[in-house]
Each structure stands twice: as structure tokens, then as C-alpha cells.
Design a protein around this motif. Sequence first.
Motif, PDB file in Angstrom:
ATOM      1  N   GLY A 239       2.445 -13.720 -11.596  1.00 47.82           N
ATOM      2  CA  GLY A 239       2.711 -15.060 -12.087  1.00 47.82           C
ATOM      3  C   GLY A 239       3.626 -15.052 -13.292  1.00 47.82           C
ATOM      4  O   GLY A 239       4.012 -14.000 -13.807  1.00 47.82           O
ATOM      5  N   ILE A 240       3.969 -16.258 -13.735  1.00 47.39           N
ATOM      6  CA  ILE A 240       4.866 -16.467 -14.865  1.00 47.39           C
ATOM      7  C   ILE A 240       4.178 -17.383 -15.872  1.00 47.39           C
ATOM      8  O   ILE A 240       3.486 -18.334 -15.486  1.00 47.39           O
ATOM      9  CB  ILE A 240       6.189 -17.132 -14.410  1.00 47.39           C
ATOM     10  CG1 ILE A 240       6.913 -16.248 -13.394  1.00 47.39           C
ATOM     11  CG2 ILE A 240       7.085 -17.456 -15.606  1.00 47.39           C
ATOM     12  CD1 ILE A 240       7.468 -14.954 -13.955  1.00 47.39           C
ATOM     13  N   ILE A 241       4.368 -17.104 -17.149  1.00 49.14           N
ATOM     14  CA  ILE A 241       3.956 -18.033 -18.200  1.00 49.14           C
ATOM     15  C   ILE A 241       5.216 -18.669 -18.754  1.00 49.14           C
ATOM     16  O   ILE A 241       6.108 -17.979 -19.251  1.00 49.14           O
ATOM     17  CB  ILE A 241       3.158 -17.334 -19.313  1.00 49.14           C
ATOM     18  CG1 ILE A 241       1.906 -16.673 -18.739  1.00 49.14           C
ATOM     19  CG2 ILE A 241       2.763 -18.353 -20.394  1.00 49.14           C
ATOM     20  CD1 ILE A 241       1.074 -15.919 -19.766  1.00 49.14           C
ATOM     21  N   ALA A 242       5.305 -19.980 -18.643  1.00 47.05           N
ATOM     22  CA  ALA A 242       6.495 -20.711 -19.065  1.00 47.05           C
ATOM     23  C   ALA A 242       6.055 -21.891 -19.942  1.00 47.05           C
ATOM     24  O   ALA A 242       5.400 -22.806 -19.435  1.00 47.05           O
ATOM     25  CB  ALA A 242       7.284 -21.208 -17.852  1.00 47.05           C
ATOM     26  N   THR A 243       6.347 -21.848 -21.242  1.00 44.52           N
ATOM     27  CA  THR A 243       7.294 -20.944 -21.878  1.00 44.52           C
ATOM     28  C   THR A 243       6.763 -20.490 -23.237  1.00 44.52           C
ATOM     29  O   THR A 243       5.761 -21.020 -23.728  1.00 44.52           O
ATOM     30  CB  THR A 243       8.654 -21.651 -22.136  1.00 44.52           C
ATOM     31  OG1 THR A 243       8.424 -22.743 -23.044  1.00 44.52           O
ATOM     32  CG2 THR A 243       9.261 -22.175 -20.849  1.00 44.52           C
ATOM     33  N   ASN A 244       7.520 -19.573 -23.841  1.00 40.10           N
ATOM     34  CA  ASN A 244       7.288 -19.183 -25.223  1.00 40.10           C
ATOM     35  C   ASN A 244       7.941 -20.213 -26.148  1.00 40.10           C
ATOM     36  O   ASN A 244       8.390 -21.257 -25.711  1.00 40.10           O
ATOM     37  CB  ASN A 244       7.871 -17.778 -25.469  1.00 40.10           C
ATOM     38  CG  ASN A 244       7.067 -16.988 -26.487  1.00 40.10           C
ATOM     39  OD1 ASN A 244       6.650 -17.534 -27.511  1.00 40.10           O
ATOM     40  ND2 ASN A 244       6.848 -15.717 -26.223  1.00 40.10           N
ATOM     41  N   THR A 245       8.034 -19.896 -27.434  1.00 39.14           N
ATOM     42  CA  THR A 245       8.679 -20.795 -28.395  1.00 39.14           C
ATOM     43  C   THR A 245      10.195 -20.777 -28.210  1.00 39.14           C
ATOM     44  O   THR A 245      10.749 -19.876 -27.572  1.00 39.14           O
ATOM     45  CB  THR A 245       8.336 -20.390 -29.830  1.00 39.14           C
ATOM     46  OG1 THR A 245       8.738 -19.025 -30.041  1.00 39.14           O
ATOM     47  CG2 THR A 245       6.842 -20.524 -30.088  1.00 39.14           C
ATOM     48  N   ARG A 274      11.719 -29.318 -21.940  1.00 38.63           N
ATOM     49  CA  ARG A 274      12.313 -28.044 -21.512  1.00 38.63           C
ATOM     50  C   ARG A 274      11.258 -27.158 -20.853  1.00 38.63           C
ATOM     51  O   ARG A 274      11.525 -26.527 -19.818  1.00 38.63           O
ATOM     52  CB  ARG A 274      12.951 -27.329 -22.703  1.00 38.63           C
ATOM     53  CG  ARG A 274      13.542 -25.965 -22.359  1.00 38.63           C
ATOM     54  CD  ARG A 274      14.561 -26.054 -21.229  1.00 38.63           C
ATOM     55  NE  ARG A 274      15.048 -24.739 -20.824  1.00 38.63           N
ATOM     56  CZ  ARG A 274      15.674 -24.504 -19.676  1.00 38.63           C
ATOM     57  NH1 ARG A 274      15.911 -25.487 -18.825  1.00 38.63           N
ATOM     58  NH2 ARG A 274      16.084 -23.285 -19.378  1.00 38.63           N
ATOM     59  N   ALA A 275      10.067 -27.091 -21.419  1.00 42.53           N
ATOM     60  CA  ALA A 275       9.012 -26.278 -20.810  1.00 42.53           C
ATOM     61  C   ALA A 275       8.692 -26.773 -19.404  1.00 42.53           C
ATOM     62  O   ALA A 275       8.537 -25.978 -18.467  1.00 42.53           O
ATOM     63  CB  ALA A 275       7.763 -26.309 -21.687  1.00 42.53           C
ATOM     64  N   ARG A 276       8.627 -28.075 -19.253  1.00 44.23           N
ATOM     65  CA  ARG A 276       8.327 -28.659 -17.937  1.00 44.23           C
ATOM     66  C   ARG A 276       9.448 -28.362 -16.939  1.00 44.23           C
ATOM     67  O   ARG A 276       9.197 -28.060 -15.773  1.00 44.23           O
ATOM     68  CB  ARG A 276       8.116 -30.161 -18.095  1.00 44.23           C
ATOM     69  CG  ARG A 276       7.354 -30.820 -16.982  1.00 44.23           C
ATOM     70  CD  ARG A 276       6.828 -32.182 -17.386  1.00 44.23           C
ATOM     71  NE  ARG A 276       7.844 -33.064 -17.925  1.00 44.23           N
ATOM     72  CZ  ARG A 276       7.828 -33.556 -19.161  1.00 44.23           C
ATOM     73  NH1 ARG A 276       6.842 -33.233 -19.988  1.00 44.23           N
ATOM     74  NH2 ARG A 276       8.791 -34.363 -19.581  1.00 44.23           N
ATOM     75  N   ASP A 277      10.691 -28.427 -17.420  1.00 46.37           N
ATOM     76  CA  ASP A 277      11.827 -28.133 -16.545  1.00 46.37           C
ATOM     77  C   ASP A 277      11.810 -26.671 -16.086  1.00 46.37           C
ATOM     78  O   ASP A 277      12.123 -26.366 -14.925  1.00 46.37           O
ATOM     79  CB  ASP A 277      13.143 -28.421 -17.262  1.00 46.37           C
ATOM     80  CG  ASP A 277      13.420 -29.910 -17.420  1.00 46.37           C
ATOM     81  OD1 ASP A 277      12.722 -30.720 -16.760  1.00 46.37           O
ATOM     82  OD2 ASP A 277      14.318 -30.267 -18.213  1.00 46.37           O
ATOM     83  N   VAL A 278      11.451 -25.759 -16.998  1.00 49.83           N
ATOM     84  CA  VAL A 278      11.391 -24.345 -16.635  1.00 49.83           C
ATOM     85  C   VAL A 278      10.271 -24.106 -15.621  1.00 49.83           C
ATOM     86  O   VAL A 278      10.436 -23.366 -14.641  1.00 49.83           O
ATOM     87  CB  VAL A 278      11.199 -23.456 -17.879  1.00 49.83           C
ATOM     88  CG1 VAL A 278      10.991 -21.994 -17.473  1.00 49.83           C
ATOM     89  CG2 VAL A 278      12.412 -23.566 -18.805  1.00 49.83           C
ATOM     90  N   VAL A 279       9.133 -24.742 -15.833  1.00 53.46           N
ATOM     91  CA  VAL A 279       8.024 -24.628 -14.876  1.00 53.46           C
ATOM     92  C   VAL A 279       8.472 -25.090 -13.497  1.00 53.46           C
ATOM     93  O   VAL A 279       8.211 -24.421 -12.476  1.00 53.46           O
ATOM     94  CB  VAL A 279       6.810 -25.442 -15.359  1.00 53.46           C
ATOM     95  CG1 VAL A 279       5.784 -25.602 -14.228  1.00 53.46           C
ATOM     96  CG2 VAL A 279       6.157 -24.775 -16.557  1.00 53.46           C
ATOM     97  N   ALA A 280       9.149 -26.228 -13.438  1.00 52.01           N
ATOM     98  CA  ALA A 280       9.609 -26.762 -12.154  1.00 52.01           C
ATOM     99  C   ALA A 280      10.599 -25.811 -11.485  1.00 52.01           C
ATOM    100  O   ALA A 280      10.550 -25.593 -10.264  1.00 52.01           O
ATOM    101  CB  ALA A 280      10.250 -28.139 -12.357  1.00 52.01           C
TER     102      ALA A 280
END
Length: 337
Positions: A239-245, A274-280
Motif C-alpha cells: 500500500g501507499i501512505i499519501a501524503t507526508n508534509t 493536494r493530499a486528496r488529489d494524490v490519493v485519487a
Amino acid sequence: MVYQQLTRRVLFKLGGGDPEVAHHSTMAGLARLAKVRPAVATLRRVFGTRKTTTVFGVDFPGVVGLAAGMDKDGHALRAWPALGFGFVEVGTVTAHPQPGNPKPRLFRLTDSEAIINRMGFNNAGADALASRLRATGPIGVPLGISIGKSKVTPVEDAVEDYRHSLRALREFGDYFAINVSSPNTPGLRGLQDREALDALVGELRAESPKPLLVKIAPDLTDDAIAEVLQVCTDHGVDGIIATNTTLSRDGLAPADATTGAEAGGLSGRPLAKRARDVVAFVHKESGLPVIGVGGIFTADDALRMLDAGASLVQLYTGFIYQGPPLVRRINRAVNAR
């Protein structure tokens, strides 16, 4: 409202307003609370509305987790489930104990509901964490362990540094997060480059059957994220953790301009989109399970993150500003779906 009007106000004034003093005071209080079983049981009844879900083979009694960085050395582990968290991630921990960067290194941007930190992986080391986890025993919810590179270790020796931490802790973690995305350790983000990440993930994958996740920066381009995802897919990362600071300062309130110029990674409300966009993007491009973290301050924020493709969410800055009621509100909103 009680938390925001009273508790937060008191915490934010501790140590003359020094956020690190407030953090240590909070952790000390939670560590004491964790030892009082009747209090823990009462809190579980108040905050413990949950909905079980299984992600990368691990059963989570709730989708809301505590992000790494809050309880680096695992001092208050039994308190977090009592506050409604369905999982807890400790660390980031390194092979060598280290004090972190010089103080001051933690800054509140209250008008923006954000935090800047340049802590630098201050922690007691992987071996010390292993001793504490052995003494603590199971905490009733899954435990994630975030591992990073020691500052004294050259980048070319990073694999062995991460390997030491994984070996020391692999019997305790339900999953492990490979942190290659903090902006506060020199050279660390370079480990997100394809060749370096390929070597690191390949070696760590061979070390442990436990689920491995990679934590990525929000500042990567889509092409760079795609390369990270290809490496993760090649090596069977879970899995991926998105995102850091983020290093970006977009979205800060004008009143926070001076503090916003401080070096370090920014977390909080400005990071939400931005975090939501990276998750998507990760969800669409790879289909890997994603833990979404960044800018979650309301139940709606959490639901939008889940709708973007996250299987689980984590709180850090939102928890500091909103307190335990935020965990309860998210759990109730998820249960109501």
C-alpha cells in the motif's frame, strides 16, 4: 466545542505558546491516562464507535488512525484506541537514536490551521522502541511502525539502516511504513527516485512478510508518483501512505506569512486538496490500498478522502486543532454510511 474553547486554549499557551512544550505535556498526560484502566474503559465507551474493515490483510476496527509523528516512541499507546482510533502508527523511528534538529523546530499557523515542523526524526531509536513495545504488549488495534533513515547514515548506506529498524521491530508491527518523504532529513527525499527506491524496497520486502507501505511526498509530480507506484508494484508493496508534509506554502492566511517562511514541512488544512488529489491519482493508477492523510479537519473531509480512493485515513494536525471529538465525528459519519 469544549476542546476548542477550553482544552486547546490551555494547551496552546503552555510553555509561553511553544508547540513542542504543549506536545510533550499532552503526551505525558496521555501516558499517565493509559495506565488507568477504568478511565480507558470509560473513554472507549464514549469514543469507540467503529466499523471494521480489512485492508492489506489486516483487520482494522475503524478507518481512523493516528499518523506517525504524534507518538514517535510509543509512550501512550493504550490511550489512542480509547480515544476512538482504529489503528496507531508510531515513529518515524531510526536505527540510531537521535535528538533531531535544533529548536525551535515546531510552529503553529493558527489562522491557516496548519503546522510547520522540522523535527528531524527525533526518537530514541529502533531498539528502544522494540523494548517498549515488548513491555506494552498488544494494544487492541493494529500497530503500524514508520521507519526512516538516521541522519548520521550516508544515503548510500540507507538500505542497511532501514533494515536494522525493520529487523528490530518486525515482530511488533502489523504493518511497516517506509518513510522516504520527510523534508527534514538531508537526502531522504532522494530515496523516492526510482533506482534508489527499487533497491530499498527490494531489500526490505525480502526481510519481512508483514505488509509494507511506502509514504510519499505531496510535492512529487504525477510522473514521479507513477514511477514510485511502478517500483511498489514490481516488489509487491502492500500500500501507499499519501501524503507526508509539503514544502509548498500555498493557501496560507496572510497573518501567517512570517511563520510560514520557516523551513520545514507544512501539514494541516492547506494540504487537504493536494493530499486528496494524490490519493485519487494513486488509487486510479495502481489500485493499491491507500492510507489518506493531510488536511482532515471534519468528518466531511474524511469522507471525501475515502471517496477519493483511500481505504483508511490518518489524523495529525486536524487532531491537534480539533481534538478527540474529531475522531468520534468521523467514526459516526463512516458508520452512518
